[in-house]
Write an enzyme that holds these catalytic residues in place. Sequence first.
Site, PDB file in Angstrom:
ATOM      1  N   CYS A 253      34.990 -13.130  30.619  1.00  0.00           N
ATOM      2  CA  CYS A 253      34.891 -14.416  30.425  1.00  0.00           C
ATOM      3  C   CYS A 253      35.297 -14.626  29.039  1.00  0.00           C
ATOM      4  CB  CYS A 253      33.360 -14.964  30.764  1.00  0.00           C
ATOM      5  SG  CYS A 253      32.216 -14.832  29.322  1.00  0.00           S
TER       6      CYS A 253
ATOM      7  N   HIS B   3      26.374 -10.236  28.445  1.00  0.00           N
ATOM      8  CA  HIS B   3      26.851 -11.231  29.180  1.00  0.00           C
ATOM      9  C   HIS B   3      25.736 -11.772  30.199  1.00  0.00           C
ATOM     10  CE1 HIS B   3      29.625 -13.919  31.687  1.00  0.00           C
ATOM     11  NE2 HIS B   3      28.701 -13.685  32.611  1.00  0.00           N
TER      12      HIS B   3
ATOM     13  N   GLY C 166      26.236 -29.226  34.292  1.00  0.00           N
ATOM     14  CA  GLY C 166      27.487 -29.376  33.664  1.00  0.00           C
ATOM     15  C   GLY C 166      28.093 -28.186  32.646  1.00  0.00           C
TER      16      GLY C 166
ATOM     17  N   HIS D  98      24.944 -20.028  26.561  1.00  0.00           N
ATOM     18  CA  HIS D  98      24.946 -20.411  25.464  1.00  0.00           C
ATOM     19  C   HIS D  98      24.194 -21.587  24.987  1.00  0.00           C
ATOM     20  CE1 HIS D  98      28.039 -22.582  28.048  1.00  0.00           C
ATOM     21  NE2 HIS D  98      27.717 -23.370  27.098  1.00  0.00           N
TER      22      HIS D  98
HETATM   23  P1  5GP Z   1      29.326 -25.900  28.635  1.00  0.00           P
HETATM   24  O1  5GP Z   1      29.932 -27.277  29.117  1.00  0.00           O
HETATM   25  O2  5GP Z   1      29.718 -24.691  29.335  1.00  0.00           O
HETATM   26  O3  5GP Z   1      27.935 -26.009  28.223  1.00  0.00           O
HETATM   27  O4  5GP Z   1      29.843 -25.749  26.894  1.00  0.00           O
HETATM   28  C1  5GP Z   1      30.951 -24.970  26.698  1.00  0.00           C
HETATM   29  C2  5GP Z   1      31.494 -25.275  25.421  1.00  0.00           C
HETATM   30  O5  5GP Z   1      32.240 -24.277  24.859  1.00  0.00           O
HETATM   31  C3  5GP Z   1      32.064 -26.536  25.101  1.00  0.00           C
HETATM   32  O6  5GP Z   1      31.340 -27.317  23.989  1.00  0.00           O
HETATM   33  C4  5GP Z   1      33.602 -26.109  24.318  1.00  0.00           C
HETATM   34  O7  5GP Z   1      33.997 -27.015  23.525  1.00  0.00           O
HETATM   35  C5  5GP Z   1      33.283 -24.692  23.950  1.00  0.00           C
HETATM   36  N1  5GP Z   1      34.470 -23.752  23.907  1.00  0.00           N
HETATM   37  C6  5GP Z   1      35.151 -23.507  25.267  1.00  0.00           C
HETATM   38  N2  5GP Z   1      36.148 -22.469  24.563  1.00  0.00           N
HETATM   39  C7  5GP Z   1      35.935 -22.375  23.483  1.00  0.00           C
HETATM   40  C8  5GP Z   1      36.505 -21.305  22.604  1.00  0.00           C
HETATM   41  O8  5GP Z   1      37.527 -20.728  22.972  1.00  0.00           O
HETATM   42  N3  5GP Z   1      35.980 -21.312  21.158  1.00  0.00           N
HETATM   43  C9  5GP Z   1      34.895 -21.911  20.834  1.00  0.00           C
HETATM   44  N4  5GP Z   1      34.519 -21.999  19.488  1.00  0.00           N
HETATM   45  N5  5GP Z   1      34.178 -23.118  21.623  1.00  0.00           N
HETATM   46  C10 5GP Z   1      34.760 -22.952  22.994  1.00  0.00           C
HETATM   47 ZN    ZN Z   2      30.641 -13.417  29.062  1.00  0.00          ZN
END
Ligand code: 5GP
Ligand code: ZN
Length: 109
Positions: free
Chosen positions: A2, A44, A88, A95
């Site tokens: 991932c 992970h 979402g 994270h």
């Molecule tokens: P989720 O919607 O899964 O809670 O949030 C995923 C978050 O990961 C989003 O806020 C998006 O901007 C962030 N994100 C996605 N790809 C990357 C990346 O390659 N680098 C960083 N620093 N943030 C990422």
């Molecule tokens: Zn992972």
Amino acid sequence: MCIFCKIVKGEIPNQTILEDEDFLAFNDINPSRKIHVLIIPKEHYDSFDVIPPKIMANMTEFIHKVASKLDIRKSGYRLITNIGNDGGQEVAHLHFHLLGGEEVGRLVR
Ligand code: 5GP
Ligand code: ZN
């Protein structure tokens, strides 16, 4: 593998805020607030739903350290974790979003 595992491995660059043996905090690539940091376990786990509570206890301590480093413990902040489809969640590696540096507004009505 991932995308956040790739960040942990250094295969994708990140702006690190704080790191220890088990956890990493780095700036979100698409910040929604003045401060928008993502905090992850290096190991992970798909989401909060499957993290062992004992590891979550250590993660809580790490999140406190991140908030201290950003000097936002007095001003306050929001901590969010999205879980699964209805939550979402886009990246399936646990994270927490740490949002702050300004008033982030009401979330729950
Ligand atoms: P989720 O919607 O899964 O809670 O949030 C995923 C978050 O990961 C989003 O806020 C998006 O901007 C962030 N994100 C996605 N790809 C990357 C990346 O390659 N680098 C960083 N620093 N943030 C990422
Ligand atoms: Zn992972």
